[in-house]
Design an enzyme around this catalytic site. Structure first.
Site, PDB file in Angstrom:
ATOM      1  CE  LYS A   1      -1.878   1.672   4.163  1.00 58.37           C
ATOM      2  NZ  LYS A   1      -1.560   2.996   4.021  1.00 58.37           N
ATOM      3  CG  ASN A   2       2.509   2.723   3.595  1.00 59.29           C
ATOM      4  OD1 ASN A   2       1.252   2.952   3.355  1.00 59.29           O
ATOM      5  ND2 ASN A   2       3.130   2.526   4.895  1.00 59.29           N
TER       6      ASN A   2
ATOM      7  NE  ARG B   1       1.652  12.369   7.484  1.00 54.56           N
ATOM      8  CZ  ARG B   1       2.162  13.636   7.616  1.00 54.56           C
ATOM      9  NH1 ARG B   1       1.116  14.410   8.278  1.00 54.56           N
ATOM     10  NH2 ARG B   1       3.304  14.020   7.653  1.00 54.56           N
TER      11      ARG B   1
ATOM     12  CB  CYS C   1      -4.211   6.643  11.115  1.00 52.81           C
ATOM     13  SG  CYS C   1      -4.292   5.398  10.136  1.00 52.81           S
TER      14      CYS C   1
ATOM     15  NE  ARG D   1       0.951  10.062  10.405  1.00 50.34           N
ATOM     16  CZ  ARG D   1       0.211   9.166   9.527  1.00 50.34           C
ATOM     17  NH1 ARG D   1      -0.907   8.714   9.683  1.00 50.34           N
ATOM     18  NH2 ARG D   1       1.271   8.459   8.885  1.00 50.34           N
ATOM     19  N   PRO D   2       2.632  16.486  11.415  1.00 48.76           N
ATOM     20  CG  PRO D   2       4.252  17.782  12.467  1.00 48.76           C
ATOM     21  CD  PRO D   2       3.518  16.538  12.611  1.00 48.76           C
ATOM     22  CG  MET D   3       1.927  18.349   6.215  1.00 48.83           C
ATOM     23  SD  MET D   3       2.497  17.310   4.845  1.00 48.83           S
ATOM     24  CE  MET D   3       2.611  18.140   3.295  1.00 48.83           C
ATOM     25  CG  ASP D   4       7.878  20.148  10.567  1.00 50.89           C
ATOM     26  OD1 ASP D   4       7.232  19.074  10.710  1.00 50.89           O
ATOM     27  OD2 ASP D   4       9.116  20.016  11.175  1.00 50.89           O
TER      28      ASP D   4
ATOM     29  CG  ASP E   1       2.877   1.288   9.658  1.00 55.16           C
ATOM     30  OD1 ASP E   1       2.448   2.041  10.265  1.00 55.16           O
ATOM     31  OD2 ASP E   1       3.059   1.642   8.216  1.00 55.16           O
TER      32      ASP E   1
ATOM     33  CB  ILE F   1       7.256   6.325  14.578  1.00 56.22           C
ATOM     34  CG1 ILE F   1       8.544   5.313  14.584  1.00 56.22           C
ATOM     35  CG2 ILE F   1       7.135   6.920  13.255  1.00 56.22           C
ATOM     36  CD1 ILE F   1       9.930   6.031  14.135  1.00 56.22           C
TER      37      ILE F   1
ATOM     38  NE  ARG G   1      -7.085   4.764   5.475  1.00 56.03           N
ATOM     39  CZ  ARG G   1      -6.201   5.403   6.323  1.00 56.03           C
ATOM     40  NH1 ARG G   1      -6.185   5.636   7.543  1.00 56.03           N
ATOM     41  NH2 ARG G   1      -5.192   5.959   5.704  1.00 56.03           N
TER      42      ARG G   1
HETATM   43  C1  UD1 Z   1       4.636   6.635   6.510  1.00 59.43           C
HETATM   44  C2  UD1 Z   1       3.675   5.544   6.230  1.00 59.43           C
HETATM   45  C3  UD1 Z   1       3.095   5.118   7.651  1.00 59.43           C
HETATM   46  C4  UD1 Z   1       4.119   4.776   8.776  1.00 59.43           C
HETATM   47  C5  UD1 Z   1       4.890   6.069   8.543  1.00 59.43           C
HETATM   48  C6  UD1 Z   1       6.109   5.642   9.548  1.00 59.43           C
HETATM   49  C7  UD1 Z   1       2.951   5.968   3.901  1.00 59.43           C
HETATM   50  C8  UD1 Z   1       1.711   6.102   2.959  1.00 59.43           C
HETATM   51  N1  UD1 Z   1       2.681   5.872   5.155  1.00 59.43           N
HETATM   52  O1  UD1 Z   1       3.722   7.695   6.878  1.00 59.43           O
HETATM   53  O2  UD1 Z   1       2.168   3.916   7.326  1.00 59.43           O
HETATM   54  O3  UD1 Z   1       3.369   4.608   9.855  1.00 59.43           O
HETATM   55  O4  UD1 Z   1       5.753   6.246   7.207  1.00 59.43           O
HETATM   56  O5  UD1 Z   1       6.834   4.453   9.032  1.00 59.43           O
HETATM   57  O6  UD1 Z   1       3.972   5.734   3.385  1.00 59.43           O
HETATM   58  N2  UD1 Z   1       6.679  14.359  10.978  1.00 59.43           N
HETATM   59  C9  UD1 Z   1       6.945  15.566  11.247  1.00 59.43           C
HETATM   60  N3  UD1 Z   1       6.771  16.538  10.142  1.00 59.43           N
HETATM   61  C10 UD1 Z   1       6.793  16.254   9.088  1.00 59.43           C
HETATM   62  C11 UD1 Z   1       6.546  14.661   8.711  1.00 59.43           C
HETATM   63  C12 UD1 Z   1       6.571  13.803   9.518  1.00 59.43           C
HETATM   64  O7  UD1 Z   1       7.123  16.074  12.417  1.00 59.43           O
HETATM   65  O8  UD1 Z   1       6.869  17.077   8.092  1.00 59.43           O
HETATM   66  C13 UD1 Z   1       6.630  13.127  11.932  1.00 59.43           C
HETATM   67  C14 UD1 Z   1       5.226  12.424  11.987  1.00 59.43           C
HETATM   68  O9  UD1 Z   1       4.342  13.257  12.860  1.00 59.43           O
HETATM   69  C15 UD1 Z   1       5.574  11.351  12.748  1.00 59.43           C
HETATM   70  C16 UD1 Z   1       7.046  11.000  12.122  1.00 59.43           C
HETATM   71  O10 UD1 Z   1       7.655  12.189  11.669  1.00 59.43           O
HETATM   72  O11 UD1 Z   1       5.875  11.313  14.233  1.00 59.43           O
HETATM   73  C17 UD1 Z   1       6.911  10.146  10.924  1.00 59.43           C
HETATM   74  O12 UD1 Z   1       6.194  10.370   9.994  1.00 59.43           O
HETATM   75  P1  UD1 Z   1       6.513   9.775   8.601  1.00 59.43           P
HETATM   76  O13 UD1 Z   1       7.786   9.165   8.306  1.00 59.43           O
HETATM   77  O14 UD1 Z   1       6.720  11.240   7.628  1.00 59.43           O
HETATM   78  O15 UD1 Z   1       5.450   9.124   8.077  1.00 59.43           O
HETATM   79  P2  UD1 Z   1       4.331   9.271   6.829  1.00 59.43           P
HETATM   80  O16 UD1 Z   1       5.065   9.455   5.553  1.00 59.43           O
HETATM   81  O17 UD1 Z   1       3.370  10.131   7.296  1.00 59.43           O
END
Ligand code: UD1
Length: 421
Positions: A22-23, A94, A118, A123-126, A308, A330, A400
């Site tokens: 999926k991912n 997301r 979820c 889960r921010p985008m910074d 996961d 995480i 999902r």
């Molecule tokens: C991806 C996976 C998800 C998995 C996760 C961690 C997909 C579609 N989803 O999610 O199933 O659980 O990796 O292995 O591939 N963070 C920030 N700022 C950011 C981005 C992330 O603080 O800009 C934090 C998040 O809040 C979280 C951590 O980093 O605590 C991990 O996030 P990230 O590795 O980005 O996970 P996803 O890509 O969202």
């Protein structure tokens, strides 16, 4: 709303075919936005998250043709009509944020709603934003949307990530393929899904080195072309079904399974006394007589233990011999399955990001509620081992990320059915 009813106590025997990841599919699909020519994905999983990504891409003007019951997807971005990813679709998932990098790279602009997904933390985008800004994008947050522009196109640069975010690595990797010059992503995530994305982008004509390590180097090219790519095996679905015989007893062979995808997980299974063998066709798991042994687990970025698989592992440890400590590093809010497992007789104490599980001899079936994707499947696994009937409600989360879970498990002997309603 559908629910899943599981009757515990049936040992399993047979084979389960593991689907494409999926991912990986969720980042490969938006890669189509980088090229005018078609991208064909084979071994695509059939999941509601894939339908959500399809709807998002279609809303941008991408033509998506699903063949073989959705197993093959042909995506074509030759005539995009929009560069705006709307809140109505993005809030469902997301991973919708993965259109940001490719849209910026090829169209020099994108408007993307901040995502949902979820409920497992903020889960921010910074990290995505800082990384794309390093490539020259200007990004502003207005009315819940990220407005991004790259006047004259993106430019290669050194991009250090403050944390090895999977999504941010994917976004900047896709963006860098069409940026002018060389991009070096430092502290890049190393997950197999990123290796798969890089492989596909390379088939499209991108110049990438170092995927699978923490430094990825990309030399931008003027355009990307057509490609056909088989989606890598889903290591999370693999790990989940590898646990099924540990709960229920018996032996299951997970077809398409590879040790290198689940090494840290297999190390923990080994420590718990579970036997895993690589076969020609996949990975075979069996549980010898008696209970598994307690093990401590800390989730980490790849190659560490995957977050996961934490819920599924916790469910398994509920009936292990001894006390296990699970540390979630995480996501900050990812123990929502614990109170549901307690309803089934588990003994779990949660303090912040740490859960202590005191193994009990047996769980007992109960009505429980799924609260996120991996939490739902952990409750189904627990039901396989529990005395009596477990009813898992709100299984839309499950759909999902797991295709036909009840069919796959009943084919190896589990007593499980979906009740629609
Ligand atoms: C991806 C996976 C998800 C998995 C996760 C961690 C997909 C579609 N989803 O999610 O199933 O659980 O990796 O292995 O591939 N963070 C920030 N700022 C950011 C981005 C992330 O603080 O800009 C934090 C998040 O809040 C979280 C951590 O980093 O605590 C991990 O996030 P990230 O590795 O980005 O996970 P996803 O890509 O969202």
């Amino acid at each position: 709303m559908d629910s899943i009813v599981v009757k515990g106590g049936q040992p399993l025997s047979g084979q389960i075919k593991i689907a494409g990841a999926k991912n990986a599919a969720l980042t490969l699909m938006p890669a189509t936005l980088l090229s005018e020519e078609p991208l064909t994905l084979t071994n695509a999983p059939r999941l509601s998250d894939i339908k959500t990504m399809t709807a998002l891409l279609q809303s941008l003007g991408v033509e998506v043709t699903a063949m073989k019951d959705g197993n093959v997807q042909v995506l074509s971005s030759h005539a995009l009509t929009s560069t705006t990813a709307d809140y109505d679709i993005v809030r469902k998932m997301r991973a919708s944020n993965l259109v940001l990098g490719p849209l910026l790279a090829r169209h020099h602009q994108a408007v993307v709603s901040l995502p949902g997904g979820c409920a497992i933390g903020a889960r921010p985008m910074d990290i995505h934003v800082t990384a794309l800004e390093a490539l020259g994008a200007e990004i502003e947050l207005k009315d819940g949307y990220l407005h991004a522009v790259a006047k004259g196109g993106l430019k290669g640069a050194k991009v250090p990530l403050r944390f090895a975010s999977v999504g941010a690595t994917e976004n900047v990797l896709m963006a860098a393929t069409l940026a002018k010059g060389i991009t070096v992503i430092e502290n890049a995530a190393r997950e197999p899904e990123i290796v798969d994305l890089a492989k596909c982008l390379r088939t499209m004509g991108a110049q990438i080195e170092g995927e699978g390590t923490s430094t990825i180097t990309v030399e931008g090219v003027d355009r990307l072309g057509a490609a056909s790519h088989a989606v890598v095996t889903d290591r999370i679905e693999l790990g989940t079904y590898m646990l099924a015989p540990v709960f229920a007893g018996g032996e299951v062979e997970c077809l398409g399974g590879r040790l290198d995808l689940v090494e840290s997980f297999v190390e923990k299974l080994d420590a718990a006394g579970v036997s895993v063998t690589q076969t020609q066709a996949g990975l075979k798991v069996s549980r010898a007589n008696g209970r598994a042994k307690a093990v401590d687990v800390t989730t980490e970025v790849f190659p560490g233990f995957p977050t996961d698989l934490q819920a599924q592992m916790m469910a398994m440890l509920c009936t292990a011999e001894g006390t296990s400590v699970l540390e979630e590093k995480i996501f900050e809010n990812r123990f929502m399955h614990a109170p549901e497992l307690v309803r089934m007789g588990a003994q779990i104490e949660v303090h912040g990001g740490t859960a202590t599980v005191h193994g009990v001899e047996r769980l007992k079936g109960a009505p429980v509620m799924a609260t996120d994707l991996r939490a739902s499947v952990s409750l189904i696994l627990a039901g396989l081992a529990a005395e009596g009937e477990t009813i898992v409600s709100r299984v839309y989360h499950l759909d999902r990320g797991y295709e036909h879970v009840e069919e796959k498990l009943s084919a190896v002997g589990a007593q499980i059915e979906r009740v629609t309603g």
